[in-house]
Design a protein around this motif. Structure first.
Motif, PDB file in Angstrom:
ATOM      1  N   ILE A   1      78.479 116.662  55.157  1.00 59.81           N
ATOM      2  CA  ILE A   1      76.527 116.128  55.009  1.00 59.81           C
ATOM      3  C   ILE A   1      75.947 117.820  56.092  1.00 59.81           C
ATOM      4  N   VAL A   2      74.917 117.880  54.876  1.00 67.00           N
ATOM      5  CA  VAL A   2      74.365 119.833  55.311  1.00 67.00           C
ATOM      6  C   VAL A   2      73.261 119.498  55.506  1.00 67.00           C
ATOM      7  N   GLN A   3      72.841 118.024  54.644  1.00 63.23           N
ATOM      8  CA  GLN A   3      71.433 117.391  54.923  1.00 63.23           C
ATOM      9  C   GLN A   3      70.593 116.499  54.455  1.00 63.23           C
ATOM     10  N   ILE A   4      69.598 115.861  54.526  1.00 66.27           N
ATOM     11  CA  ILE A   4      69.315 114.224  54.822  1.00 66.27           C
ATOM     12  C   ILE A   4      67.637 114.351  54.276  1.00 66.27           C
ATOM     13  N   ASP A   5      67.390 114.278  53.483  1.00 62.35           N
ATOM     14  CA  ASP A   5      65.678 114.345  53.391  1.00 62.35           C
ATOM     15  C   ASP A   5      65.547 112.469  52.670  1.00 62.35           C
ATOM     16  N   ASP A   6      64.555 112.198  53.054  1.00 61.42           N
ATOM     17  CA  ASP A   6      63.998 111.582  52.739  1.00 61.42           C
ATOM     18  C   ASP A   6      62.894 111.619  52.092  1.00 61.42           C
ATOM     19  N   ILE A   7      63.163 110.429  50.730  1.00 55.78           N
ATOM     20  CA  ILE A   7      62.739 110.043  49.516  1.00 55.78           C
ATOM     21  C   ILE A   7      61.550 109.703  48.932  1.00 55.78           C
ATOM     22  N   SER A   8      62.147 108.573  49.927  1.00 54.21           N
ATOM     23  CA  SER A   8      61.415 107.308  49.992  1.00 54.21           C
ATOM     24  C   SER A   8      59.960 107.259  49.188  1.00 54.21           C
ATOM     25  N   HIS A   9      58.859 107.686  49.053  1.00 51.32           N
ATOM     26  CA  HIS A   9      57.990 108.275  48.696  1.00 51.32           C
ATOM     27  C   HIS A   9      58.254 108.207  46.903  1.00 51.32           C
ATOM     28  N   PHE A  10      59.244 109.511  46.832  1.00 49.25           N
ATOM     29  CA  PHE A  10      59.288 110.022  45.653  1.00 49.25           C
ATOM     30  C   PHE A  10      59.834 108.683  44.947  1.00 49.25           C
ATOM     31  N   VAL A  11      60.498 107.824  45.771  1.00 50.78           N
ATOM     32  CA  VAL A  11      61.204 106.545  45.156  1.00 50.78           C
ATOM     33  C   VAL A  11      60.381 105.835  44.710  1.00 50.78           C
TER      34      VAL A  11
END
Length: 55
Positions: free
Chosen positions: A8-18
């Protein structure tokens, strides 16, 4: 824990996009959806297509 420490190199919160994409889908604005471009994966070995060993 190799998975957690190395892979795991990065975790992005894409809740808004979804949420926005979901809104487009619910309101039949499919032309605004951001989707992955898909293309077929062509197997050249017939044995691979059948899922069997070729030897």
């Amino acid at each position: 824990m190799r998975y957690a420490d190395e892979w795991i190199v990065q975790i992005d919160d894409i809740s808004h996009f979804v949420a926005i994409q979901s809104s487009y889908a619910r309101n039949d604005n499919l032309d605004k959806l951001v989707v992955a471009k898909e293309r077929p994966y062509i197997l050249h070995d017939p044995a691979l297509k059948l899922g069997i060993d070729s030897y």
